[in-house]
Design an enzyme around this catalytic site. Structure first.
Site, PDB file in Angstrom:
ATOM      1  N   ASP A 191     -11.713   7.029   6.525  1.00 51.92           N
ATOM      2  CA  ASP A 191     -10.904   5.834   6.783  1.00 51.92           C
ATOM      3  C   ASP A 191     -10.237   5.965   8.152  1.00 51.92           C
ATOM      4  O   ASP A 191      -9.024   6.028   8.271  1.00 51.92           O
ATOM      5  CB  ASP A 191      -9.856   5.721   5.663  1.00 51.92           C
TER       6      ASP A 191
ATOM      7  N   HIS B 235      -8.369  -6.271   4.558  1.00 55.32           N
ATOM      8  CA  HIS B 235      -8.043  -5.468   5.724  1.00 55.32           C
ATOM      9  C   HIS B 235      -9.366  -5.161   6.411  1.00 55.32           C
ATOM     10  O   HIS B 235     -10.085  -4.248   6.010  1.00 55.32           O
ATOM     11  CB  HIS B 235      -7.319  -4.172   5.328  1.00 55.32           C
TER      12      HIS B 235
ATOM     13  N   LYS C  55      -7.130   2.630  -2.494  1.00 54.97           N
ATOM     14  CA  LYS C  55      -7.720   3.521  -1.505  1.00 54.97           C
ATOM     15  C   LYS C  55      -8.508   4.590  -2.236  1.00 54.97           C
ATOM     16  O   LYS C  55      -8.170   4.958  -3.350  1.00 54.97           O
ATOM     17  CB  LYS C  55      -6.578   4.138  -0.697  1.00 54.97           C
TER      18      LYS C  55
ATOM     19  N   GLU D  44      -2.974  -2.829  -2.515  1.00 55.35           N
ATOM     20  CA  GLU D  44      -4.096  -2.224  -1.787  1.00 55.35           C
ATOM     21  C   GLU D  44      -4.458  -0.841  -2.316  1.00 55.35           C
ATOM     22  O   GLU D  44      -3.655   0.084  -2.280  1.00 55.35           O
ATOM     23  CB  GLU D  44      -3.741  -2.124  -0.291  1.00 55.35           C
TER      24      GLU D  44
ATOM     25  N   TRP E 270       0.863  -1.186   0.000  1.00 59.86           N
ATOM     26  CA  TRP E 270       0.000   0.000   0.000  1.00 59.86           C
ATOM     27  C   TRP E 270       0.896   1.231   0.000  1.00 59.86           C
ATOM     28  O   TRP E 270       1.828   1.323   0.805  1.00 59.86           O
ATOM     29  CB  TRP E 270      -0.923   0.054   1.225  1.00 59.86           C
TER      30      TRP E 270
ATOM     31  N   ASP F 267     -10.076   3.984  10.719  1.00 58.16           N
ATOM     32  CA  ASP F 267      -9.481   2.798  11.328  1.00 58.16           C
ATOM     33  C   ASP F 267      -9.895   2.596  12.784  1.00 58.16           C
ATOM     34  O   ASP F 267      -9.064   2.334  13.648  1.00 58.16           O
ATOM     35  CB  ASP F 267      -7.951   2.822  11.178  1.00 58.16           C
TER      36      ASP F 267
ATOM     37  N   HIS G 124     -11.578   1.804   2.578  1.00 59.44           N
ATOM     38  CA  HIS G 124     -10.999   2.439   1.393  1.00 59.44           C
ATOM     39  C   HIS G 124     -11.953   2.636   0.228  1.00 59.44           C
ATOM     40  O   HIS G 124     -11.536   2.737  -0.914  1.00 59.44           O
ATOM     41  CB  HIS G 124      -9.778   1.642   0.934  1.00 59.44           C
TER      42      HIS G 124
ATOM     43  N   ASP H  24      -6.889  -4.391  10.075  1.00 55.94           N
ATOM     44  CA  ASP H  24      -6.178  -3.118   9.905  1.00 55.94           C
ATOM     45  C   ASP H  24      -6.962  -1.997  10.575  1.00 55.94           C
ATOM     46  O   ASP H  24      -7.885  -1.445   9.994  1.00 55.94           O
ATOM     47  CB  ASP H  24      -5.972  -2.816   8.413  1.00 55.94           C
TER      48      ASP H  24
ATOM     49  N   ASP I  98      -9.503  -3.148   1.716  1.00 53.89           N
ATOM     50  CA  ASP I  98      -9.577  -2.543   3.046  1.00 53.89           C
ATOM     51  C   ASP I  98     -10.971  -1.938   3.168  1.00 53.89           C
ATOM     52  O   ASP I  98     -11.399  -1.144   2.321  1.00 53.89           O
ATOM     53  CB  ASP I  98      -8.492  -1.475   3.190  1.00 53.89           C
TER      54      ASP I  98
HETATM   55  C1  RNT Z   1      -3.748   2.827   4.870  1.00 57.69           C
HETATM   56  C2  RNT Z   1      -3.845   1.373   4.586  1.00 57.69           C
HETATM   57  C3  RNT Z   1      -2.710   0.530   5.072  1.00 57.69           C
HETATM   58  C4  RNT Z   1      -2.248   0.891   6.447  1.00 57.69           C
HETATM   59  C5  RNT Z   1      -1.287  -0.095   7.060  1.00 57.69           C
HETATM   60  C6  RNT Z   1      -0.561   0.500   8.212  1.00 57.69           C
HETATM   61  O1  RNT Z   1      -4.882   3.519   4.577  1.00 57.69           O
HETATM   62  O2  RNT Z   1      -5.038   0.886   5.085  1.00 57.69           O
HETATM   63  O3  RNT Z   1      -3.050  -0.805   4.974  1.00 57.69           O
HETATM   64  O4  RNT Z   1      -3.314   1.048   7.321  1.00 57.69           O
HETATM   65  O5  RNT Z   1      -0.458  -0.589   6.106  1.00 57.69           O
HETATM   66 ZN    ZN Z   2      -5.308  -1.239   4.969  1.00 57.59          ZN
END
Ligand code: RNT
Ligand code: ZN
Length: 417
Positions: free
Chosen positions: A293, A285, A227, A225, A186, A295, A261, A325, A258
């Site tokens: 995003d 993720h 986004k 990955e 990513w 998290d 994303h 993640d 993810d």
């Molecule tokens: C970032 C991505 C990525 C990170 C990690 C730390 O938006 O989701 O995967 O969160 O690699």
């Molecule tokens: Zn991620």
């Protein structure tokens, strides 16, 4: 909860599920085989061991300053070992390149080697864990807004070198531990404001990826990955979903999904069946975006439940790699791991216990009221009794019992950091 009570509740649940033709023992066996890949970065808010005072960059943010974060490799390991005792089943650990055992030396990203991760591999072996890996393009003086798609060849080459080295480290992990390692790529590359060079940046990224993946790593499963946007990079993301989907299909790689994303009303689960028809496997993720995003810690919400359902219903458990993640620095970090991991397992268990045969019969017969009714009723079947029994069988705390264990660990360990 008393053991006898858990078993009694399980036996009752088993009978109830049997009425619907569902075998709870089989579901438990399947759940036992689902390994989650725990993300090491929840231990220390994505800091890593290069520069403990460094700022997190690349459009991602960990907010909060709950005391007790892991400050070094020993503390990260100690925390993960604790987490392992609180999640039933066998799980993997996903490392980022900034988590190397650098022994106090400055090792730049284009210099990392297997030797910096050998102690992790040995630790994993001793703890009966497998490893996954991630190249790290953020939080570095050469990160800027563009890394692998930077028009400056020197910067591009630096990150190409870093990523090839990362994949070779993943290769050693896969080989030594006897289980292919997922390598996730990513990068944050993008632009805060309008750009007039979209095609150009994407063609540079494609060229960099071609160089990176020209190096063959048979013990690695590569994921890329995408986004929708990063903070401070709102107008353009070089590695969009279409970009990586195209790249993955063309090159037989995995696209990483993810859950934070995509556009806010877009659900991740609907992508699984399309992607698995064109790529060998998928890397997840599992995350929880709140308005962006962000998290947040994963909980058992509809997005995760639907995702697990889709994977189970597509009979794709062996083609989906389940990584977590999220990074919440505002609550007890060990607790964050345990809540999110258990929520993910619960989602899969619910899916494994769903009356899919009957649902499909209804659908085939055009009985749509019956299909919807059964989907609704399935939500309140006694799956939690089955999960409690799963915890008991695995010798991990049942239900809310883990709260006091984490409180004790906080008292004894993390509060003293
Ligand atoms: C970032 C991505 C990525 C990170 C990690 C730390 O938006 O989701 O995967 O969160 O690699
Ligand atoms: Zn991620």
């Amino acid at each position: 909860m008393k053991e006898a009570q858990i078993i009694k509740a399980y036996e009752a649940a088993k009978e109830r599920y049997a009425e619907l033709g569902i075998d709870t023992d089989k579901a438990l066996q399947q759940l036992q085989n689902i390994s989650l890949s725990l993300h090491c970065w929840q231990t220390d808010d994505v800091t890593g061991f290069e520069n403990p005072d460094g700022q997190l960059s690349g459009g991602i943010q960990a907010t909060g300053n709950y005391p007790g974060k892991a400050r070094n490799i020993d503390e990260v390991r100690q925390d993960i070992e604790k987490v392992k005792t609180l999640i039933p089943g066998n799980h993997r650990l996903s490392l980022h390149a900034i988590y190397g055992d650098f022994g106090g030396q400055k090792v730049d990203r284009d210099q990392i080697e297997v030797k910096h991760f050998q102690s992790w591999i040995d630790w994993a072996k001793a703890n009966n864990m497998k490893l996954d890996f991630n190249s790290t393009s953020f939080s570095h003086p050469k990160s800027g807004d563009l890394s692998l798609s930077n028009p400056d060849k020197g910067i591009r080459d630096f990150w190409i070198e870093h990523t090839i080295r990362s994949r070779k480290i993943a290769e050693a992990m896969g080989e030594q531990l006897g289980s292919k390692a997922c390598h996730n790529l990513w990068i944050h590359d993008g632009s805060k404001d309008l750009t007039v060079n979209r095609y150009y940046y994407r063609s540079l990224l494609k060229d960099s990826l071609d160089q990176i993946f020209a190096v063959k790593c048979p013990n690695v499963k590569d994921g890329v990955e995408s986004k929708v946007f990063g903070v401070g990079l709102e107008s353009f993301t070089v590695g969009s979903h279409e970009f990586y989907m195209g790249y993955a299909v063309q090159n037989g790689l995995m696209a990483t999904l993810d859950m934070g994303h995509f556009h806010p009303t877009e659900e991740t689960y609907d992508k699984i069946s399309s992607m698995l028809l064109f790529t060998p496997e998928v890397l997840l993720h599992v995350s929880r975006p709140v308005r962006w995003d962000s998290d947040h810690v994963v909980i058992l919400n509809d997005s995760v439940a639907l995702l697990a359902q889709e994977i189970v219903w597509a009979d794709a458990l062996n083609r989906v790699n389940i990584g977590l993640d999220y990074f919440d620095a505002s609550i007890n970090r060990i607790g964050a791991y345990v809540i999110g991991s258990r929520a993910t397992q619960k989602a899969f268990l619910q899916a494994l216990l769903s009356p899919i045969k009957k649902l499909r019969e209804n659908e085939a017969a055009g009985k749509y009221f019956q299909r919807l009714a059964l989907l609704e009723e399935a939500k309140s079947l006694p799956w939690s009794a089955v999960y409690d029994y799963f915890c008991l069988k695995n010798g991990t705390p049942v239900a809310e019992e883990y709260i006091s264990v984490i409180e004790q660990y906080e008292k004894d360990v993390t509060s003293k950091r």
